[in-house]
Design a protein around this motif. Structure first.
Motif, PDB file in Angstrom:
ATOM      1  N   UNK A  67       0.856  -1.187   0.000  1.00 41.84           N
ATOM      2  CA  UNK A  67       0.000   0.000   0.000  1.00 41.84           C
ATOM      3  C   UNK A  67       0.890   1.235   0.000  1.00 41.84           C
ATOM      4  N   UNK A  68       0.500   2.219  -0.791  1.00 42.42           N
ATOM      5  CA  UNK A  68       1.253   3.462  -0.900  1.00 42.42           C
ATOM      6  C   UNK A  68       0.320   4.617  -0.565  1.00 42.42           C
ATOM      7  N   UNK A  69       0.793   5.517   0.261  1.00 43.20           N
ATOM      8  CA  UNK A  69       0.051   6.726   0.608  1.00 43.20           C
ATOM      9  C   UNK A  69       1.061   7.871   0.595  1.00 43.20           C
ATOM     10  N   UNK A  70       1.052   8.641  -0.490  1.00 40.88           N
ATOM     11  CA  UNK A  70       2.016   9.730  -0.662  1.00 40.88           C
ATOM     12  C   UNK A  70       1.267  11.055  -0.693  1.00 40.88           C
ATOM     13  N   UNK A  71       1.807  12.036   0.019  1.00 39.60           N
ATOM     14  CA  UNK A  71       1.253  13.382  -0.005  1.00 39.60           C
ATOM     15  C   UNK A  71       2.358  14.352  -0.414  1.00 39.60           C
ATOM     16  N   UNK A  72       2.018  15.197  -1.370  1.00 42.25           N
ATOM     17  CA  UNK A  72       2.955  16.175  -1.898  1.00 42.25           C
ATOM     18  C   UNK A  72       2.407  17.564  -1.596  1.00 42.25           C
ATOM     19  N   UNK A  73       3.236  18.433  -1.065  1.00 42.19           N
ATOM     20  CA  UNK A  73       2.806  19.820  -0.851  1.00 42.19           C
ATOM     21  C   UNK A  73       2.833  20.542  -2.196  1.00 42.19           C
ATOM     22  N   UNK A  74       1.652  20.891  -2.691  1.00 41.92           N
ATOM     23  CA  UNK A  74       1.549  21.524  -4.017  1.00 41.92           C
ATOM     24  C   UNK A  74       2.339  22.830  -4.083  1.00 41.92           C
ATOM     25  N   UNK A  75       2.397  23.562  -2.980  1.00 41.12           N
ATOM     26  CA  UNK A  75       3.113  24.842  -2.974  1.00 41.12           C
ATOM     27  C   UNK A  75       4.624  24.666  -3.071  1.00 41.12           C
ATOM     28  N   UNK A  76       5.116  23.430  -2.949  1.00 47.77           N
ATOM     29  CA  UNK A  76       6.564  23.206  -3.032  1.00 47.77           C
ATOM     30  C   UNK A  76       7.031  23.056  -4.481  1.00 47.77           C
ATOM     31  N   UNK A  77       6.152  23.420  -5.430  1.00 44.77           N
ATOM     32  CA  UNK A  77       6.517  23.337  -6.845  1.00 44.77           C
ATOM     33  C   UNK A  77       7.737  24.207  -7.122  1.00 44.77           C
ATOM     34  N   UNK A  78       8.630  23.688  -7.950  1.00 49.19           N
ATOM     35  CA  UNK A  78       9.863  24.396  -8.268  1.00 49.19           C
ATOM     36  C   UNK A  78      10.176  24.211  -9.748  1.00 49.19           C
ATOM     37  N   UNK A  79      10.103  25.305 -10.499  1.00 48.98           N
ATOM     38  CA  UNK A  79      10.364  25.264 -11.944  1.00 48.98           C
ATOM     39  C   UNK A  79      11.665  25.964 -12.315  1.00 48.98           C
ATOM     40  N   UNK A  80      12.279  26.616 -11.351  1.00 48.11           N
ATOM     41  CA  UNK A  80      13.457  27.430 -11.639  1.00 48.11           C
ATOM     42  C   UNK A  80      13.106  28.887 -11.845  1.00 48.11           C
ATOM     43  N   UNK A  81      11.805  29.203 -11.894  1.00 46.41           N
ATOM     44  CA  UNK A  81      11.340  30.579 -12.064  1.00 46.41           C
ATOM     45  C   UNK A  81      10.301  30.876 -10.991  1.00 46.41           C
ATOM     46  N   UNK A 114      -1.287  17.285  -3.061  1.00 44.67           N
ATOM     47  CA  UNK A 114      -1.478  16.327  -4.143  1.00 44.67           C
ATOM     48  C   UNK A 114      -1.308  14.968  -3.478  1.00 44.67           C
ATOM     49  N   UNK A 115      -2.244  14.053  -3.708  1.00 43.88           N
ATOM     50  CA  UNK A 115      -2.256  12.794  -2.957  1.00 43.88           C
ATOM     51  C   UNK A 115      -2.335  11.617  -3.920  1.00 43.88           C
ATOM     52  N   UNK A 116      -1.505  10.608  -3.674  1.00 49.68           N
ATOM     53  CA  UNK A 116      -1.634   9.323  -4.361  1.00 49.68           C
ATOM     54  C   UNK A 116      -1.866   8.250  -3.313  1.00 49.68           C
TER      55      UNK A 116
END
Length: 172
Positions: A50-64, A85-87
């Protein structure tokens, strides 16, 4: 754990999620999410997990920083209203004792869709650094931005996005 598997906590120092998309047919562009948390449960003998991953959407990093702020806005990820963002997996496929695919549900900006993650690398070992067993994996999934109401500028910016992940987990 309840199912007899081993529980691993995501090591945020060695885990990140990234994405790539075609920009106006000119070049493949990439970005990443720097803050990832969660758990992975594995029972290799029973071929379950079982996988439960949570990503903080505000931690997006594009270089800009300007582009990051656009992507955080309500026109895209709307991080104020949808900070994660959740999987969550619904099942895993194994080849012998190695997981090769995780099916589940991906939630982005409040929209949940089924997604399959292909696991391209998986390895476990005792880590002297932690004095615990650790497992790591790499993989990817392909999604359509429009499925998550993020389809602005299609077809100039590709609708299809490849999500990549690099994850390490430390056993409890």
């Amino acid at each position: 754990t309840a199912s007899g598997g081993e529980l691993y906590h995501i090591d945020p120092e060695h885990t990140f999620s990234s994405f790539e998309y075609m920009h106006w047919g000119l070049s493949l562009q990439r970005g990443r999410f720097d803050k990832n948390f969660g758990t992975i449960e594995l029972d290799a003998a029973a071929k379950t997990g079982a996988i439960d991953i949570q990503i903080e959407a505000a931690s997006i990093s594009t270089g800009s920083e300007l582009f990051n702020s656009v992507l955080r806005s309500n026109g895209f990820f709307d991080v104020a209203n949808h900070p994660k963002i959740i999987f969550k997996s619904t099942g895993m496929q194994f080849d012998d004792d190695r997981p090769v695919r995780a099916d589940g549900e991906l939630t982005i900006a409040g929209i949940t869709k089924p997604v399959s993650l292909e696991i391209t690398r998986f390895h476990c070992r005792f880590m002297i650094l932690y004095l615990k067993q650790a497992c790591g994996a790499n993989g990817f999934a392909k999604i359509l931005r429009s499925d998550f109401n993020l389809g602005r500028y299609v077809p100039f910016v590709s609708d299809e996005v490849t999500l990549h992940f690099s994850v390490e987990g430390i056993r409890e």
